[in-house]
Design a protein around this motif. Structure first.
Motif, PDB file in Angstrom:
ATOM      1  N   UNK A   1       0.777  -1.217   0.091  1.00  0.00           N
ATOM      2  CA  UNK A   1       0.242   0.004   0.196  1.00  0.00           C
ATOM      3  C   UNK A   1       0.994   1.165   0.162  1.00  0.00           C
ATOM      4  N   UNK A   2       1.932   1.141   0.775  1.00  0.00           N
ATOM      5  CA  UNK A   2       2.659   2.394   0.824  1.00  0.00           C
ATOM      6  C   UNK A   2       3.459   2.896  -0.430  1.00  0.00           C
ATOM      7  N   UNK A   3       4.045   1.990  -1.266  1.00  0.00           N
ATOM      8  CA  UNK A   3       4.668   2.029  -2.555  1.00  0.00           C
ATOM      9  C   UNK A   3       3.505   2.593  -3.507  1.00  0.00           C
ATOM     10  N   UNK A   4       2.361   2.142  -3.354  1.00  0.00           N
ATOM     11  CA  UNK A   4       1.271   2.513  -4.179  1.00  0.00           C
ATOM     12  C   UNK A   4       0.696   4.073  -3.796  1.00  0.00           C
ATOM     13  N   UNK A   5       0.793   4.387  -2.657  1.00  0.00           N
ATOM     14  CA  UNK A   5       0.579   5.679  -2.246  1.00  0.00           C
ATOM     15  C   UNK A   5       1.729   6.721  -2.610  1.00  0.00           C
ATOM     16  N   UNK A   6       3.013   6.338  -2.410  1.00  0.00           N
ATOM     17  CA  UNK A   6       3.877   6.975  -2.913  1.00  0.00           C
ATOM     18  C   UNK A   6       4.192   7.414  -4.254  1.00  0.00           C
ATOM     19  N   UNK A   7       3.722   6.406  -5.463  1.00  0.00           N
ATOM     20  CA  UNK A   7       3.220   6.505  -6.558  1.00  0.00           C
ATOM     21  C   UNK A   7       2.358   7.482  -6.999  1.00  0.00           C
ATOM     22  N   UNK A   8       1.218   7.529  -6.143  1.00  0.00           N
ATOM     23  CA  UNK A   8       0.294   8.420  -6.624  1.00  0.00           C
ATOM     24  C   UNK A   8       0.525   9.626  -6.337  1.00  0.00           C
TER      25      UNK A   8
ATOM     26  N   UNK B   1     -12.657   2.190   4.333  1.00  0.00           N
ATOM     27  CA  UNK B   1     -12.449   1.858   3.167  1.00  0.00           C
ATOM     28  C   UNK B   1     -13.379   2.377   2.126  1.00  0.00           C
ATOM     29  N   UNK B   2     -14.675   2.222   2.670  1.00  0.00           N
ATOM     30  CA  UNK B   2     -15.901   2.747   1.876  1.00  0.00           C
ATOM     31  C   UNK B   2     -15.766   4.398   1.567  1.00  0.00           C
ATOM     32  N   UNK B   3     -15.471   5.030   2.640  1.00  0.00           N
ATOM     33  CA  UNK B   3     -15.276   6.409   2.558  1.00  0.00           C
ATOM     34  C   UNK B   3     -14.185   6.941   1.689  1.00  0.00           C
ATOM     35  N   UNK B   4     -13.084   6.304   1.798  1.00  0.00           N
ATOM     36  CA  UNK B   4     -12.274   6.734   0.902  1.00  0.00           C
ATOM     37  C   UNK B   4     -12.158   6.319  -0.348  1.00  0.00           C
ATOM     38  N   UNK B   5     -12.949   5.235  -0.599  1.00  0.00           N
ATOM     39  CA  UNK B   5     -13.229   4.879  -2.101  1.00  0.00           C
ATOM     40  C   UNK B   5     -14.270   5.826  -2.786  1.00  0.00           C
ATOM     41  N   UNK B   6     -15.330   6.280  -1.952  1.00  0.00           N
ATOM     42  CA  UNK B   6     -16.340   7.327  -2.383  1.00  0.00           C
ATOM     43  C   UNK B   6     -15.331   8.667  -2.773  1.00  0.00           C
ATOM     44  N   UNK B   7     -14.303   8.883  -1.836  1.00  0.00           N
ATOM     45  CA  UNK B   7     -13.523  10.230  -2.006  1.00  0.00           C
ATOM     46  C   UNK B   7     -12.788  10.012  -3.394  1.00  0.00           C
ATOM     47  N   UNK B   8     -12.271   8.817  -3.773  1.00  0.00           N
ATOM     48  CA  UNK B   8     -11.399   9.090  -4.818  1.00  0.00           C
ATOM     49  C   UNK B   8     -12.200   8.753  -6.314  1.00  0.00           C
TER      50      UNK B   8
ATOM     51  N   UNK C   1     -20.624  10.173  -3.783  1.00  0.00           N
ATOM     52  CA  UNK C   1     -20.802   8.954  -3.645  1.00  0.00           C
ATOM     53  C   UNK C   1     -20.334   8.300  -4.980  1.00  0.00           C
ATOM     54  N   UNK C   2     -19.429   7.163  -4.808  1.00  0.00           N
ATOM     55  CA  UNK C   2     -18.938   6.426  -5.912  1.00  0.00           C
ATOM     56  C   UNK C   2     -20.180   5.797  -6.757  1.00  0.00           C
ATOM     57  N   UNK C   3     -20.115   5.701  -8.219  1.00  0.00           N
ATOM     58  CA  UNK C   3     -21.283   5.207  -9.032  1.00  0.00           C
ATOM     59  C   UNK C   3     -21.177   3.858  -9.010  1.00  0.00           C
ATOM     60  N   UNK C   4     -22.370   3.264  -9.260  1.00  0.00           N
ATOM     61  CA  UNK C   4     -22.617   1.638  -9.028  1.00  0.00           C
ATOM     62  C   UNK C   4     -21.691   1.078  -9.816  1.00  0.00           C
ATOM     63  N   UNK C   5     -21.265   1.558 -11.011  1.00  0.00           N
ATOM     64  CA  UNK C   5     -20.335   0.943 -11.816  1.00  0.00           C
ATOM     65  C   UNK C   5     -18.818   0.788 -11.347  1.00  0.00           C
ATOM     66  N   UNK C   6     -18.408   1.832 -10.561  1.00  0.00           N
ATOM     67  CA  UNK C   6     -17.320   1.725  -9.783  1.00  0.00           C
ATOM     68  C   UNK C   6     -17.003   0.447  -8.757  1.00  0.00           C
TER      69      UNK C   6
ATOM     70  N   UNK D   1     -18.875  -2.211  -8.973  1.00  0.00           N
ATOM     71  CA  UNK D   1     -19.069  -3.420  -9.665  1.00  0.00           C
ATOM     72  C   UNK D   1     -17.763  -3.820 -10.522  1.00  0.00           C
ATOM     73  N   UNK D   2     -16.966  -2.912 -10.539  1.00  0.00           N
ATOM     74  CA  UNK D   2     -15.907  -2.960 -11.464  1.00  0.00           C
ATOM     75  C   UNK D   2     -14.852  -3.631 -10.490  1.00  0.00           C
ATOM     76  N   UNK D   3     -13.567  -4.145 -11.334  1.00  0.00           N
ATOM     77  CA  UNK D   3     -12.343  -4.681 -10.436  1.00  0.00           C
ATOM     78  C   UNK D   3     -11.577  -3.666  -9.742  1.00  0.00           C
ATOM     79  N   UNK D   4     -12.054  -2.331  -9.957  1.00  0.00           N
ATOM     80  CA  UNK D   4     -11.183  -1.433  -9.017  1.00  0.00           C
ATOM     81  C   UNK D   4     -11.511  -1.542  -7.515  1.00  0.00           C
TER      82      UNK D   4
END
Length: 576
Positions: free
Chosen positions: A2-9, A436-443, A450-455, A457-460
């Motif tokens: 997770x940390x390398x992923x966040x630094x990449x971001x 996790x739900x709150x951060x995914x909504x924010x992203x 709020x994240x859309x239904x397609x988000x 249901x996706x692999x994301x």
């Protein structure tokens, strides 16, 4: 992972800014080359010498570069000198090459700039004579009435109701609508990007020339200055704005012992209604309107009247004459904000203790900052910069995170080096399922969406859970291991028992606050941070595999807290 992923971001975000600046530099270079070519076409070859072209009137020169309409030649009001200058320009030796299409634009701002550029290239550093440049001015198109320019240097701000900032799009009508929506009478704009609301005018008026900042989103309109407010009286809402906020019923309560002392203002009137009482109290800038029979009172929440012990609503449902003799009253929340805790500023001197407000993303850090700022009266800083949060009133967002001018600094960082930079920290922990739900909504949809239904249901979504769940655990474990002085706060406890928990946080920050100020924070606890839109329709977002993964991390963190002499995680999200 997770940390390398966040630094990449973070790196990619910085790369976006770099690409933006490189693109801007490329466009500016192209513009300069285009101007240089225009200069070559306008200048005669060989050494420059004073010629008749330099003595031409401004209007004649403007025609030479396509800025004056040729129909002006036939206008009887044009002077002979101007026509003579035009004849010289139209001669075969003096006529420049056809100018590019953008030079023939009729936009007034571009015309002024091109006149200056032309005279600069022709050797006249002074440019054309001043034609009364248009200074920023109060917008005539707004429905509110411009009152004047006022000083805002004092510690006690007069317009301190609703407050918001917009670095890019602040306009007069935007500020007026926000104030009108909350039933305020005056809207004040400061420093081009700040909006303040209130029902009383500031005490000190200054000259109009001191309000000289242009609105960030509205050219040639005044939006105050440094420590100066451009104040407008708000007449009505703009057609495109939302409806005015209405009163909210808070419940039926027992009257305090000393009504006159507890309720600072009152109105006694036959047939008084909720609307009448709320309007009266809103005008006086009180957040509570209280009805007992034909009596209307205005008040703030106080230790003697804290709105925590509501009684059965039927006790307030009597006829007005009978209710007047009773010991109960109906309480309504007015649209205006409780202003006893809205004044905020930077620390007067640099803090000796560098304090972090640390949390995993989605754990309520922004909401906690809102509570801390209003409780202490000091801005909070951030390890990052988020323009959206700055626009919501977090003025410390622009300040450098190591300036030590803020009461604490938001961070989502973990790791020994990042943690040991701070002398102490408030560690905010939230249920990982909710985080996790709150951060995914924010992203997917920003801070308030709020994240859309397609988000979902996706692999994301499963990829997000697999990578971020371990970060939730490692973030807490790292701060427990390397933090020098910690206060562990659980988001759920802060929601459930706000005033006692907030009192503990403020004491940890070494700030003394009154009980009235804490009650003001409780009355304004939501701020501007409720998510809007439709929640995802599927209540079960986590698969059994996801739950097994997250529950394992919950057990690990719970045990680590107990090993460090903390109470452990709240039972509501510890797996059974």
């Amino acid at each position: 992972m997770a940390k390398p992923f966040f630094r990449l971001q973070k790196f990619l975000r910085r790369t976006q800014f770099l690409l933006f600046f490189l693109t801007a530099a490329y466009l500016m270079t192209g513009s300069l080359l285009l101007l240089q070519r225009a200069r070559v076409g306008l200048l005669p070859p060989g050494p420059r010498a004073p010629g008749p072209l330099q003595a031409l009137p401004v209007a004649a020169v403007a025609l030479g570069v396509g800025l004056l309409d040729s129909r002006a030649l036939h206008d009887p009001r044009v002077s002979p000198e101007l026509l003579l200058g035009v004849d010289v320009l139209q001669g075969p030796l003096a006529r420049p090459r056809p100018s590019p299409r953008w030079l023939r634009s009729r936009n007034s701002e571009l015309r002024q700039l091109r006149r200056r550029w032309f005279h600069h290239f022709m050797g006249d550093p002074q440019g054309p004579p001043a034609l009364g440049p248009e200074a920023p001015r109060p917008a005539a198109s707004s429905r509110g009435t411009y009152v004047g320019c006022f000083s805002d240097d004092g510690q006690e701000r007069t317009l301190k109701g609703a407050v918001f900032f917009d670095l890019r799009k602040m306009t007069i009508s935007h500020c007026q609508d926000a104030c009108a929506e909350r039933s305020y009478v005056y809207a004040g704009l400061e420093a081009g990007a700040e909006c303040y609301c209130g029902n009383r005018l500031p005490a000190v008026s200054v000259g109009p020339e001191e309000c000289n900042h242009e609105c960030k989103g509205e050219k040639r309109s005044v939006c105050g200055g440094a420590g100066r407010l451009s104040v407008y009286r708000v007449e009505e809402l703009q057609p495109s704005s939302r409806k005015r906020r209405t009163v909210t019923y808070r419940g039926c309560f027992r009257l305090p012992e000393n009504v006159t002392h507890a309720f600072p203002d009152s109105l006694v009137q036959a047939n008084v209604t909720v609307e009448t009482c709320s309007g009266f109290c809103s005008q006086k800038e009180f957040p509570l309107a209280i009805l007992r029979g034909w009596e209307c009172y205005c008040a703030y929440p106080t230790p003697q009247f804290n709105l925590r012990d509501a009684v059965d609503a039927s006790l307030c449902g009597q006829e007005p004459e009978a209710q007047k003799l009773a010991e109960y009253c109906e309480v309504y929340q007015t649209p205006v904000q409780d202003t006893r805790c809205t004044d905020r500023r930077f620390l007067p001197t640099k803090s000796k203790v560098f304090v972090a407000l640390s949390s995993f993303p989605g754990a309520g850090n922004t909401w906690a900052r809102h509570l801390i700022e209003h409780a202490t009266g000091f801005y909070t800083g951030s390890y990052y910069f988020d323009g959206t949060l700055y626009n919501k009133g977090f003025k410390g967002e622009k300040d450098h995170w190591r300036s030590r001018r803020t009461i604490c600094v938001k961070t989502h960082e973990s790791g020994r080096r990042e943690i040991e930079m701070f002398d102490s920290a408030i560690l905010l922990i939230r249920n990982p399922y909710r985080s996790l739900v709150a951060e995914f909504n924010r992203k997917c949809a920003g801070h308030l969406g709020y994240a859309a239904d397609r988000n979902w249901k996706s692999k994301e979504w499963p990829d997000f859970v697999n990578s971020y769940a371990s970060w939730w655990s490692s973030h807490v474990l790292d701060w427990l291991r390397y933090g020098k002085r910690l206060l562990v706060v659980h988001y759920e406890e802060l929601r459930r028992s706000l005033v006692p928990t907030l009192r503990e946080m403020v004491a940890f920050l070494n700030v003394s606050v009154s009980e009235e100020r804490l009650l003001c924070v409780e009355n304004n606890k939501e701020g501007s941070f409720r998510r809007r839109g439709r929640r995802p329709h599927d209540p079960e977002l986590f698969t059994p595999e996801m739950k097994d993964l997250i529950n394992g991390y919950i057990r690990t963190v719970d045990q680590a807290l107990r090993d460090h002499n903390w109470a452990g995680l709240p039972q509501e999200y510890v797996p059974r």
